[in-house]
Design a protein around this motif. Sequence first.
Motif, PDB file in Angstrom:
ATOM      1  N   GLY A  27       0.790  -1.223   0.000  1.00  0.00           N
ATOM      2  CA  GLY A  27       0.000   0.000   0.000  1.00  0.00           C
ATOM      3  C   GLY A  27       0.823   1.273   0.000  1.00  0.00           C
ATOM      4  O   GLY A  27       0.254   2.374  -0.009  1.00  0.00           O
ATOM      5  N   PRO A  29       3.143   4.454  -1.189  1.00  0.00           N
ATOM      6  CA  PRO A  29       3.168   5.277  -2.400  1.00  0.00           C
ATOM      7  C   PRO A  29       4.456   5.060  -3.187  1.00  0.00           C
ATOM      8  O   PRO A  29       5.455   4.566  -2.663  1.00  0.00           O
ATOM      9  CB  PRO A  29       3.100   6.710  -1.852  1.00  0.00           C
ATOM     10  CG  PRO A  29       3.717   6.614  -0.495  1.00  0.00           C
ATOM     11  CD  PRO A  29       3.321   5.259   0.033  1.00  0.00           C
ATOM     12  N   THR A  30       4.422   5.438  -4.454  1.00  0.00           N
ATOM     13  CA  THR A  30       5.577   5.314  -5.337  1.00  0.00           C
ATOM     14  C   THR A  30       5.741   6.614  -6.131  1.00  0.00           C
ATOM     15  O   THR A  30       4.856   7.462  -6.113  1.00  0.00           O
ATOM     16  CB  THR A  30       5.382   4.149  -6.332  1.00  0.00           C
ATOM     17  OG1 THR A  30       4.461   4.553  -7.358  1.00  0.00           O
ATOM     18  CG2 THR A  30       4.876   2.879  -5.646  1.00  0.00           C
ATOM     19  N   ASP A  36       0.319   2.437  -6.317  1.00  0.00           N
ATOM     20  CA  ASP A  36       1.016   2.065  -5.098  1.00  0.00           C
ATOM     21  C   ASP A  36       1.984   0.926  -5.426  1.00  0.00           C
ATOM     22  O   ASP A  36       2.133   0.519  -6.588  1.00  0.00           O
ATOM     23  CB  ASP A  36       0.036   1.692  -3.982  1.00  0.00           C
ATOM     24  CG  ASP A  36      -0.883   0.522  -4.347  1.00  0.00           C
ATOM     25  OD1 ASP A  36      -0.605  -0.186  -5.344  1.00  0.00           O
ATOM     26  OD2 ASP A  36      -1.878   0.306  -3.617  1.00  0.00           O
TER      27      ASP A  36
END
Length: 208
Positions: A27, A29-30, A36
Amino acid sequence: MPLHTVLNKAIIETAKVVRGVEPDQFGAPTPCRDWDVRALTNHLLQVVHALQLAGRRLPVPGDLWDRALIDDGWAAHFDDAGSTAIAAWVEGDAWEGGVTLGDMRMPAPAVAAMLVSDLAIHGWDLARATGQTYRCDDDLAEVTYRFLADMGDQGRRMGIYAAPLPPVGDARTFEQALALSGRDPGWAVPVTDGAHPRTAAGRTRSTT
């Protein structure tokens, strides 16, 4: 350096990062604003499957990019597809003629360069998001940069890339490629109280 050797490097390095992902990071962030870690890992599975199909001169269906490929064995799944792709592209005739991607026909070397660059850029994304290091050597960095420099404008018109960012003065080749794709080479996961410890610790600049 032959593009096949660069392809091998991209698959092997990205596989290391995919193997380093932990389920409780899914889950997180990227650098890809809409994805995600789970979605990004799934995309990398899609890319390596596309490489596998293209190397065998099979059509890459347009709906591949909508498929959910991630499962409990995602790392082994990536390794298997990567090994098949490497074996397919080692054949000399894999580089001749064209490959069908969705409704487009493209020269095989252009398809390989596009997918290799995708592995490098999104492999870096996944590494940054999960506290790992993506080791992009000079040859892979050059292929990725050249692809972004040549095709970046078209990719932006298609909504694939964001607006390019100005690279810092001493940016290495791969950092320049990241900037061309609209990424900040210094991106780091926002630290929150619930951040995965390894993710929160992975806040170093990318290296080429």
